[in-house]
Design a protein around this motif. Structure first.
Motif, mmCIF file in Angstrom:
data_model
loop_
_atom_site.group_PDB
_atom_site.id
_atom_site.type_symbol
_atom_site.label_atom_id
_atom_site.label_comp_id
_atom_site.label_asym_id
_atom_site.label_seq_id
_atom_site.Cartn_x
_atom_site.Cartn_y
_atom_site.Cartn_z
ATOM 1 N N ASN A 119 55.027 32.241 50.738
ATOM 2 C CA ASN A 119 54.785 33.503 50.928
ATOM 3 C C ASN A 119 53.967 34.258 49.990
ATOM 4 O O ASN A 119 54.524 35.495 49.632
ATOM 5 C CB ASN A 119 56.015 34.159 51.469
ATOM 6 N N GLY A 120 53.250 33.650 49.181
ATOM 7 C CA GLY A 120 52.374 34.386 48.053
ATOM 8 C C GLY A 120 53.173 34.212 46.793
ATOM 9 O O GLY A 120 52.677 34.714 45.768
ATOM 10 N N LYS A 121 54.578 33.235 46.751
ATOM 11 C CA LYS A 121 55.220 33.239 45.481
ATOM 12 C C LYS A 121 54.321 32.381 44.541
ATOM 13 O O LYS A 121 54.683 32.357 43.326
ATOM 14 C CB LYS A 121 56.570 32.601 45.730
ATOM 15 N N ARG A 122 53.743 31.555 44.966
ATOM 16 C CA ARG A 122 52.917 30.767 43.953
ATOM 17 C C ARG A 122 51.252 30.875 44.528
ATOM 18 O O ARG A 122 50.864 30.765 45.707
ATOM 19 C CB ARG A 122 53.175 29.073 44.282
ATOM 20 N N GLN A 123 50.564 30.938 43.608
ATOM 21 C CA GLN A 123 49.285 31.188 43.926
ATOM 22 C C GLN A 123 48.445 30.417 42.788
ATOM 23 O O GLN A 123 48.426 30.495 41.378
ATOM 24 C CB GLN A 123 48.689 32.680 43.898
ATOM 25 N N PHE A 124 47.102 29.853 43.148
ATOM 26 C CA PHE A 124 46.203 29.298 42.110
ATOM 27 C C PHE A 124 44.825 29.643 42.546
ATOM 28 O O PHE A 124 44.521 30.004 43.564
ATOM 29 C CB PHE A 124 46.434 27.854 42.050
ATOM 30 N N ASN A 125 43.872 29.874 41.557
ATOM 31 C CA ASN A 125 42.533 30.144 41.826
ATOM 32 C C ASN A 125 41.642 29.036 41.061
ATOM 33 O O ASN A 125 42.095 28.514 39.847
ATOM 34 C CB ASN A 125 42.074 31.371 41.261
ATOM 35 N N LEU A 126 40.716 28.532 41.610
ATOM 36 C CA LEU A 126 39.565 27.658 41.013
ATOM 37 C C LEU A 126 38.361 28.141 41.245
ATOM 38 O O LEU A 126 37.986 28.858 42.114
ATOM 39 C CB LEU A 126 39.450 26.319 42.063
ATOM 40 N N TYR A 127 37.749 28.491 40.067
ATOM 41 C CA TYR A 127 36.600 29.319 39.686
ATOM 42 C C TYR A 127 35.409 28.330 39.740
ATOM 43 O O TYR A 127 35.356 27.660 38.830
ATOM 44 C CB TYR A 127 36.689 30.098 38.657
ATOM 45 N N GLN A 155 30.363 24.712 35.485
ATOM 46 C CA GLN A 155 31.408 25.105 34.791
ATOM 47 C C GLN A 155 32.798 25.496 35.935
ATOM 48 O O GLN A 155 32.215 26.342 36.878
ATOM 49 C CB GLN A 155 31.282 26.197 33.981
ATOM 50 N N LYS A 156 33.653 24.887 35.783
ATOM 51 C CA LYS A 156 34.977 25.451 36.431
ATOM 52 C C LYS A 156 35.961 25.895 35.773
ATOM 53 O O LYS A 156 36.223 25.552 34.544
ATOM 54 C CB LYS A 156 35.142 24.136 37.251
ATOM 55 N N ALA A 157 37.025 26.828 36.507
ATOM 56 C CA ALA A 157 38.115 27.281 35.492
ATOM 57 C C ALA A 157 39.168 27.126 36.719
ATOM 58 O O ALA A 157 39.110 27.281 37.769
ATOM 59 C CB ALA A 157 37.699 28.684 34.946
ATOM 60 N N PHE A 158 40.433 27.437 36.108
ATOM 61 C CA PHE A 158 41.678 27.525 36.872
ATOM 62 C C PHE A 158 42.667 28.660 36.297
ATOM 63 O O PHE A 158 42.507 29.051 35.200
ATOM 64 C CB PHE A 158 42.475 26.109 36.815
ATOM 65 N N SER A 159 43.164 29.217 37.445
ATOM 66 C CA SER A 159 44.389 30.166 36.890
ATOM 67 C C SER A 159 45.397 30.040 38.010
ATOM 68 O O SER A 159 45.226 29.582 38.874
ATOM 69 C CB SER A 159 43.716 31.425 36.725
ATOM 70 N N TYR A 160 46.508 30.474 37.329
ATOM 71 C CA TYR A 160 47.783 30.438 38.331
ATOM 72 C C TYR A 160 48.537 31.836 38.354
ATOM 73 O O TYR A 160 48.535 32.275 37.215
ATOM 74 C CB TYR A 160 48.505 29.081 38.497
ATOM 75 N N ALA A 161 49.420 31.892 39.331
ATOM 76 C CA ALA A 161 50.346 33.265 38.805
ATOM 77 C C ALA A 161 51.210 32.859 40.154
ATOM 78 O O ALA A 161 51.380 31.977 40.870
ATOM 79 C CB ALA A 161 49.659 34.436 39.286
ATOM 80 N N THR A 162 52.543 33.539 39.507
ATOM 81 C CA THR A 162 53.820 33.433 40.372
ATOM 82 C C THR A 162 54.270 34.887 40.960
ATOM 83 O O THR A 162 53.766 36.107 40.374
ATOM 84 C CB THR A 162 54.791 32.913 39.895
ATOM 85 N N ASP A 163 55.075 35.117 42.170
ATOM 86 C CA ASP A 163 55.688 36.140 42.613
ATOM 87 C C ASP A 163 54.473 37.398 42.785
ATOM 88 O O ASP A 163 55.001 38.538 42.619
ATOM 89 C CB ASP A 163 56.694 36.596 41.747
ATOM 90 N N GLY A 164 53.532 36.979 43.335
ATOM 91 C CA GLY A 164 52.327 38.119 43.575
ATOM 92 C C GLY A 164 51.840 38.858 42.441
ATOM 93 O O GLY A 164 51.113 39.675 42.522
ATOM 94 N N ASN A 165 52.132 38.348 41.135
ATOM 95 C CA ASN A 165 51.577 38.796 39.807
ATOM 96 C C ASN A 165 50.041 38.334 39.763
ATOM 97 O O ASN A 165 49.619 37.406 40.569
ATOM 98 C CB ASN A 165 52.469 38.591 38.551
ATOM 99 N N GLN A 166 49.364 39.061 38.920
ATOM 100 C CA GLN A 166 48.302 39.003 38.505
ATOM 101 C C GLN A 166 48.126 37.447 37.560
ATOM 102 O O GLN A 166 48.853 37.524 36.697
ATOM 103 C CB GLN A 166 47.237 39.808 38.022
ATOM 104 N N PRO A 167 47.135 36.624 37.695
ATOM 105 C CA PRO A 167 47.027 35.612 36.555
ATOM 106 C C PRO A 167 46.854 36.296 35.145
ATOM 107 O O PRO A 167 46.137 37.237 35.208
ATOM 108 C CB PRO A 167 46.072 34.346 36.946
ATOM 109 N N SER A 168 47.277 35.748 34.184
ATOM 110 C CA SER A 168 47.108 36.449 32.934
ATOM 111 C C SER A 168 45.939 35.476 32.095
ATOM 112 O O SER A 168 45.655 36.121 31.028
ATOM 113 C CB SER A 168 48.384 36.148 32.014
ATOM 114 N N THR A 169 45.852 34.149 32.295
ATOM 115 C CA THR A 169 44.746 33.394 31.583
ATOM 116 C C THR A 169 43.873 32.588 32.382
ATOM 117 O O THR A 169 44.388 32.312 33.803
ATOM 118 C CB THR A 169 45.577 32.488 30.596
ATOM 119 N N VAL A 170 42.792 32.425 32.111
ATOM 120 C CA VAL A 170 41.882 31.596 32.816
ATOM 121 C C VAL A 170 41.696 30.210 31.733
ATOM 122 O O VAL A 170 41.380 30.356 30.762
ATOM 123 C CB VAL A 170 40.361 32.045 32.909
#
Length: 153
Positions: free
Chosen positions: A89-97, A106-121
């Motif tokens: 339910n959105g508690k775990r999220q990742f982005n592949l750029y 070039q590819k990058a990755f970020s992740y976040a938990t509990d609906g927060n925005q990721p803080s680093t790439v």
């Protein structure tokens, strides 16, 4: 005296002719050589979903879209293609750029938990000379396991 027989054009053609060589089948292009969007939508995203299913995560939602990088300080008008995954339910999220609109770029990755925005790439798959569908799926699963999100450790 024996009669001499001259070969007829038909008989000499039969003796000297070889069966026609089989036409080489044109190899279909490698999955990774397909256009970027087609590869991502028809191959990578479904393969990644299958990998999640194999790990027992059946509520993952994967999206492939072009948008700005959701990191504080990033320019939202600078967009790139991303695979966005979330589950629980959105508690775990990742982005592949995909910064270059190319799986080998070039590819990058970020992740976040509990609906927060990721803080680093973070950089992603930077040492691979040849990028394949299987490697992309494996590295994604491996990266998420680095967060201890998939396997019990």
């Amino acid at each position: 005296m024996a009669e001499e027989t001259k070969p007829t054009p038909e008989s000499s053609n039969k003796a000297n002719s070889k069966p026609p060589a089989k036409a080489k089948k044109a190899k279909p292009p490698k999955l990774e050589d397909k256009p970027f969007s087609e590869f991502m939508e028809k191959h990578f995203t479904p393969a990644l979903k299958e990998a999640f299913d194999a790990e027992g995560i059946d509520d993952v939602e994967l999206q492939f879209m072009k948008q700005g990088i959701p990191i504080k300080g990033a320019n939202p008008s600078e967009q790139c293609w991303q695979v966005i995954g979330n589950w629980q339910n959105g508690k775990r999220q990742f982005n592949l750029y995909f910064l270059d609109e190319n799986i080998a770029g070039q590819k990058a990755f970020s992740y976040a938990t509990d609906g927060n925005q990721p803080s680093t790439v973070e950089s992603f798959m930077i040492d691979e000379r040849r990028v394949t569908l299987d490697l992309m799926v494996m590295y994604t699963i491996q990266r998420l396991n680095g967060q201890k999100w998939l396997f019990g450790n």
